[in-house]
Design an enzyme around this catalytic site. Sequence first.
Site, short mmCIF file in Angstrom:
data_model
loop_
_atom_site.label_atom_id
_atom_site.label_comp_id
_atom_site.label_asym_id
_atom_site.label_seq_id
_atom_site.Cartn_x
_atom_site.Cartn_y
_atom_site.Cartn_z
N THR A 97 0.83 -1.21 0.00
CA THR A 97 0.00 0.00 0.00
C THR A 97 0.87 1.26 0.00
OG1 THR A 97 -1.62 -1.24 1.29
CG2 THR A 97 -1.98 1.12 1.10
N GLY A 154 -3.01 -9.41 0.70
CA GLY A 154 -2.07 -10.48 1.03
C GLY A 154 -1.07 -10.73 -0.08
N LYS A 165 -8.95 -1.02 -3.60
CA LYS A 165 -8.64 -2.24 -2.83
C LYS A 165 -9.94 -3.04 -2.80
CE LYS A 165 -6.22 -4.57 0.42
NZ LYS A 165 -4.82 -4.94 0.58
N GLU A 189 -4.81 -2.80 -5.69
CA GLU A 189 -3.98 -3.54 -4.74
C GLU A 189 -4.71 -4.80 -4.32
OE1 GLU A 189 -2.86 -1.67 -0.97
OE2 GLU A 189 -2.09 -3.60 -0.26
N1 LIG Z 1 9.27 2.12 1.94
C1 LIG Z 1 8.73 2.33 3.15
N2 LIG Z 1 9.18 3.32 3.95
C2 LIG Z 1 8.63 3.56 5.16
N3 LIG Z 1 7.60 2.86 5.68
C3 LIG Z 1 7.08 1.86 4.93
C4 LIG Z 1 7.61 1.53 3.64
N4 LIG Z 1 6.91 0.49 3.14
C5 LIG Z 1 6.00 0.18 4.08
N5 LIG Z 1 6.09 0.98 5.15
C6 LIG Z 1 5.26 0.93 6.37
O1 LIG Z 1 5.18 -0.43 6.78
C7 LIG Z 1 3.84 -0.77 7.17
C8 LIG Z 1 3.30 -1.90 6.27
O2 LIG Z 1 3.24 -1.42 4.93
P1 LIG Z 1 1.95 -1.56 4.01
O3 LIG Z 1 2.21 -0.71 2.82
O4 LIG Z 1 0.71 -1.29 4.78
O5 LIG Z 1 2.06 -3.11 3.66
P2 LIG Z 1 1.07 -4.08 2.81
O6 LIG Z 1 0.19 -3.20 1.97
O7 LIG Z 1 1.99 -4.96 2.01
O8 LIG Z 1 0.32 -4.87 3.84
C9 LIG Z 1 3.03 0.51 7.04
O9 LIG Z 1 2.98 1.13 8.30
C10 LIG Z 1 3.82 1.35 6.06
O10 LIG Z 1 3.60 2.73 6.24
MG LIG Z 2 -1.86 -3.14 1.92
#
Ligand SMILES: Nc1ncnc2c1ncn2[C@@H]1O[C@H](COP(=O)(O)OP(=O)(O)O)[C@@H](O)[C@H]1O
Ligand SMILES: [Mg+2]
Length: 227
Positions: free
Chosen positions: A23, A118, A44, A115
Amino acid sequence: VDRAPRLAKLVVITGTGTGIGKTHFAEALLLAIGQVRSRVIGLKPVETGLREATVSDAARLERASSFHVEPFGYMFAESLSPHLAARDENDPIDMESLIPLIGEVRDEADLVLVELPGGLFTPLSDLIFNADFARDLRPDLTLLVAPDRLGALHDVIATTRAARSVPLPIDGIVLVTPEPPDSATGRNGPELRRLLDIPVLDPLPRASVADLAAHDTLRAVVAVLTR
Ligand SMILES: Nc1ncnc2c1ncn2[C@@H]1O[C@H](COP(=O)(O)OP(=O)(O)O)[C@@H](O)[C@H]1O
Ligand SMILES: [Mg+2]
């Protein structure tokens, strides 16, 4: 002269698992494309874990979008695989109904990002996995997000091999620097370039969504999507 409606480009963001930065990357990509296209939207269509989430992925994507539609899709409270949450709530996920809804958004937008929940082989039902859904969406670009940590070689190679059997073309690998990094961080990208015939983008650093939007890796994806 009758012209076929111009379909917006469709980007699918998937990954090797959950909580890895899909995300966050998608938000940055929406902001980056929003600078060069006016009607950009992130969706989503299936989300679980809403009870524990402070902000839903759907809301994060909407916040980064410049084009908005009436919300639709499957939203489940439990942090479970979508097929299990759907079974528990007696609300089976009907992929066949989501695809035309996403198609309608595509008719109105300049770019649609979807998106998936999982990982790429997370089940949506007993018969349908994310990879099947992605294939049937016929995306212009499918990007696989993975954390740049120990284990990434296995996860990316296994996922891309399995995608080929669907078949679902994977157009690029996006590695995300984990916090904290480990001994493999920085080593996975070059190895995946040697081992796979799929483009591997330069790893995303830890940065805010706004800062990532200006990163070279995001610029490279925008260039592909706007050519
Ligand atoms: N490149 C990045 N830099 C800083 N924080 C990140 C980065 N990628 C993810 N995060 C943080 O890590 C956590 C999980 O990321 P998220 O994008 O929600 O994962 P997913 O969508 O794969 O479940 C969130 O709090 C997000 O803000
Ligand atoms: Mg996500």
